[in-house]
Scaffold this active site. Structure first.
Site, PDB file in Angstrom:
ATOM      1  N   MET A  36      12.563  56.967  -7.936  1.00 42.21           N
ATOM      2  CA  MET A  36      12.705  57.166  -6.898  1.00 42.21           C
ATOM      3  C   MET A  36      13.898  57.949  -6.520  1.00 42.21           C
ATOM      4  O   MET A  36      14.613  57.667  -5.256  1.00 42.21           O
ATOM      5  CB  MET A  36      12.558  55.727  -6.102  1.00 42.21           C
ATOM      6  CG  MET A  36      11.194  54.993  -6.405  1.00 42.21           C
ATOM      7  SD  MET A  36      11.206  53.924  -5.296  1.00 42.21           S
ATOM      8  CE  MET A  36      12.189  52.710  -5.467  1.00 42.21           C
ATOM      9  N   GLY A  42      21.219  54.702 -16.163  1.00 40.34           N
ATOM     10  CA  GLY A  42      20.126  53.713 -16.396  1.00 40.34           C
ATOM     11  C   GLY A  42      18.748  55.196 -16.264  1.00 40.34           C
ATOM     12  O   GLY A  42      18.177  55.033 -17.564  1.00 40.34           O
ATOM     13  N   HIS A  43      18.639  55.091 -15.857  1.00 39.52           N
ATOM     14  CA  HIS A  43      17.443  56.795 -15.441  1.00 39.52           C
ATOM     15  C   HIS A  43      18.041  57.883 -16.545  1.00 39.52           C
ATOM     16  O   HIS A  43      16.900  58.086 -17.307  1.00 39.52           O
ATOM     17  CB  HIS A  43      17.766  57.008 -13.848  1.00 39.52           C
ATOM     18  CG  HIS A  43      17.601  56.115 -12.909  1.00 39.52           C
ATOM     19  ND1 HIS A  43      18.264  56.254 -11.654  1.00 39.52           N
ATOM     20  CD2 HIS A  43      16.180  55.859 -12.444  1.00 39.52           C
ATOM     21  CE1 HIS A  43      16.969  55.548 -10.865  1.00 39.52           C
ATOM     22  NE2 HIS A  43      16.867  55.598 -11.084  1.00 39.52           N
ATOM     23  N   GLY A 179      11.688  51.987 -17.036  1.00 43.68           N
ATOM     24  CA  GLY A 179      12.330  50.858 -17.895  1.00 43.68           C
ATOM     25  C   GLY A 179      12.093  49.095 -17.514  1.00 43.68           C
ATOM     26  O   GLY A 179      10.875  49.300 -16.838  1.00 43.68           O
ATOM     27  N   LYS A 181      14.050  46.430 -16.852  1.00 45.77           N
ATOM     28  CA  LYS A 181      14.927  46.390 -16.113  1.00 45.77           C
ATOM     29  C   LYS A 181      13.741  45.527 -15.018  1.00 45.77           C
ATOM     30  O   LYS A 181      13.899  44.684 -14.638  1.00 45.77           O
ATOM     31  CB  LYS A 181      15.308  46.851 -15.041  1.00 45.77           C
ATOM     32  CG  LYS A 181      16.640  46.668 -13.988  1.00 45.77           C
ATOM     33  CD  LYS A 181      16.743  47.027 -13.227  1.00 45.77           C
ATOM     34  CE  LYS A 181      15.937  47.988 -11.616  1.00 45.77           C
ATOM     35  NZ  LYS A 181      16.003  48.859 -11.418  1.00 45.77           N
ATOM     36  N   ASP A 182      12.564  46.770 -15.088  1.00 41.32           N
ATOM     37  CA  ASP A 182      11.843  46.109 -13.671  1.00 41.32           C
ATOM     38  C   ASP A 182      10.621  45.784 -14.567  1.00 41.32           C
ATOM     39  O   ASP A 182       9.145  46.578 -14.892  1.00 41.32           O
ATOM     40  CB  ASP A 182      11.532  47.422 -13.171  1.00 41.32           C
ATOM     41  CG  ASP A 182      12.576  48.240 -12.205  1.00 41.32           C
ATOM     42  OD1 ASP A 182      12.036  47.424 -11.150  1.00 41.32           O
ATOM     43  OD2 ASP A 182      13.298  49.055 -12.616  1.00 41.32           O
ATOM     44  N   ARG A 219      19.871  50.186  -6.179  1.00 45.07           N
ATOM     45  CA  ARG A 219      20.097  49.087  -4.468  1.00 45.07           C
ATOM     46  C   ARG A 219      21.479  48.621  -4.919  1.00 45.07           C
ATOM     47  O   ARG A 219      21.763  47.934  -3.844  1.00 45.07           O
ATOM     48  CB  ARG A 219      19.163  48.424  -4.214  1.00 45.07           C
ATOM     49  CG  ARG A 219      18.556  49.210  -3.519  1.00 45.07           C
ATOM     50  CD  ARG A 219      16.858  48.378  -3.644  1.00 45.07           C
ATOM     51  NE  ARG A 219      15.950  47.923  -2.839  1.00 45.07           N
ATOM     52  CZ  ARG A 219      14.738  48.426  -3.330  1.00 45.07           C
ATOM     53  NH1 ARG A 219      14.542  48.298  -4.481  1.00 45.07           N
ATOM     54  NH2 ARG A 219      13.472  48.990  -2.346  1.00 45.07           N
TER      55      ARG A 219
END
Ligand code: ATP
Ligand code: PAF
Ligand code: BAL
Length: 321
Positions: A36, A42-43, A179, A181-182, A219
């Site tokens: 997004m 991280g991306h 990821g 993370k999610d 975020r």
């Protein structure tokens, strides 16, 4: 990574599909990283994972699209951070991204779109409460979407599964990277791919953290210093609980079919058996109750709560890294 090279920016669905088909005809593996935007390390680690997963020549595509259908009208679609020019610079610097897919809108909105009210505050998604001849086809991964983030964000996983299926149909990748993370999102995508026979290999990529341990997240820019401290306290507590139970209780707790049925997420083999026990669940429930005021304090500090559980927990996943 290699020297900077500009990725091609593609905005149109048909052009994206044609681009992927050309690359595949050239013998390249099309590897896809959905995002997004407002990119961070991280991306970029997902881009590296995509490159590493391609055995031969690769065509790596990153999508940048803030998907409205995963936001309820009470959530933060309007304030989601963005920096498209910065994102392009970061992707160019990797030297491996061939295309960026950034469509203006992926949905048919229809004629029944709800107008803004007198104060100018119309519903800002879920697709502005689409109806009539607007978008009405949804993918639900019915069991895995229950609980965790699904409890606080009722339309979230329906919107994620649906847009990821749309993106898969447009980009037509061989490989796609998500990821951990999610974590719940990653498991849901794996299940959707299995159940709907997408011929796509899904790769789960490890969490990348800030120096203080907080999981990187777009975020995070909205967190104040105080909020960040609270999130880090929560992360420490979860890490402590994880180590306490995984070391001292694991041997006697594995193989309980009754407790393994209680939450589909907790049945993944990578999760420690310790977390399946009723005793650890009581402990976690107690800790959650004790921490609730600080968690709500953090959530309340944002302009558009509710926030995701993983952001509250600093991106804690099992096992922590
Ligand atoms: N710190 C991270 N480590 C590994 N993967 C990550 C990390 N942050 C994001 N991702 C992954 O990047 C992909 C795109 O995520 P997204 O663009 O929503 O960014 P985000 O940082 O997760 O944003 P948000 O703050 O909204 O959660 C997802 O698969 C997500 O799991
Ligand atoms: C997978 C995704 C790109 C779908 O909009 C989003 O949920 C995200 O960035 O994690
Ligand atoms: N990475 C998750 C995207 C969202 O919270 O909407």
């Amino acid at each position: 990574m290699a020297a900077p090279s500009e990725p091609e920016v593609i905005r149109d669905k048909a052009a994206m599909r044609a681009w992927s088909r050309r690359r595949r005809a050239e013998g390249k593996t099309v590897a896809f990283v959905p995002t997004m935007g407002f990119l961070h390390e991280g991306h970029l680690s997902l881009v590296s994972a995509a490159a590493a997963a391609c055995a031969g020549p690769a065509a790596i595509v990153v999508s940048i699209y803030v998907n409205p259908s995963q936001f309820a009208p009470t959530e933060d679609l309007a304030t989601y951070p963005s920096d498209f020019a910065g994102d392009l610079r970061k992707l160019a610097a990797t030297g491996v991204v061939a295309a960026v897919f950034s469509p203006p809108d992926l949905y048919f909105r229809g004629s029944a779109r709800r107008p803004a009210d007198a104060s100018g505050n119309g519903a800002i998604s879920c697709l502005d409460e689409a109806g009539g001849d607007g978008h009405e086809t949804w993918i639900r991964v019915e069991q895995l979407e229950k609980g965790l983030c699904g409890s606080s964000r009722p339309v979230f996983f329906r919107g994620v599964a649906t847009v990821v299926a749309k993106l898969f149909n447009i980009v037509e990748p061989d490989i796609a990277v998500f990821g951990k993370k999610d974590y719940q999102q990653w498991r849901i995508i794996c299940r959707m791919v299995r159940d709907l026979d997408f011929a796509i290999e899904i790769i789960g990529s490890e969490i990348v953290r800030e120096a203080d341990g907080l999981a990187m997240s777009s975020r995070n820019v909205h967190l104040s210093c105080g909020e960040r401290q609270k999130v880090l306290h929560l992360l420490k507590l979860l890490t402590f609980i994880y180590f306490f139970f995984s070391r001292s209780r694991r041997p006697s707790l594995s193989g309980s079919s009754r407790s393994r049925r209680s939450s589909p997420l907790l049945t993944q083999p990578s999760l420690p058996a310790a977390l399946h026990s009723s005793r650890s669940r009581c402990f976690l429930e107690g800790a959650r109750w004790l921490l609730l005021p600080s968690v709500e304090g953090v959530a309340g500090g944002f302009s558009s709560p509710p926030r995701k559980a993983h952001t509250m927990a600093g991106g804690f996943s099992f096992p922590p890294r």
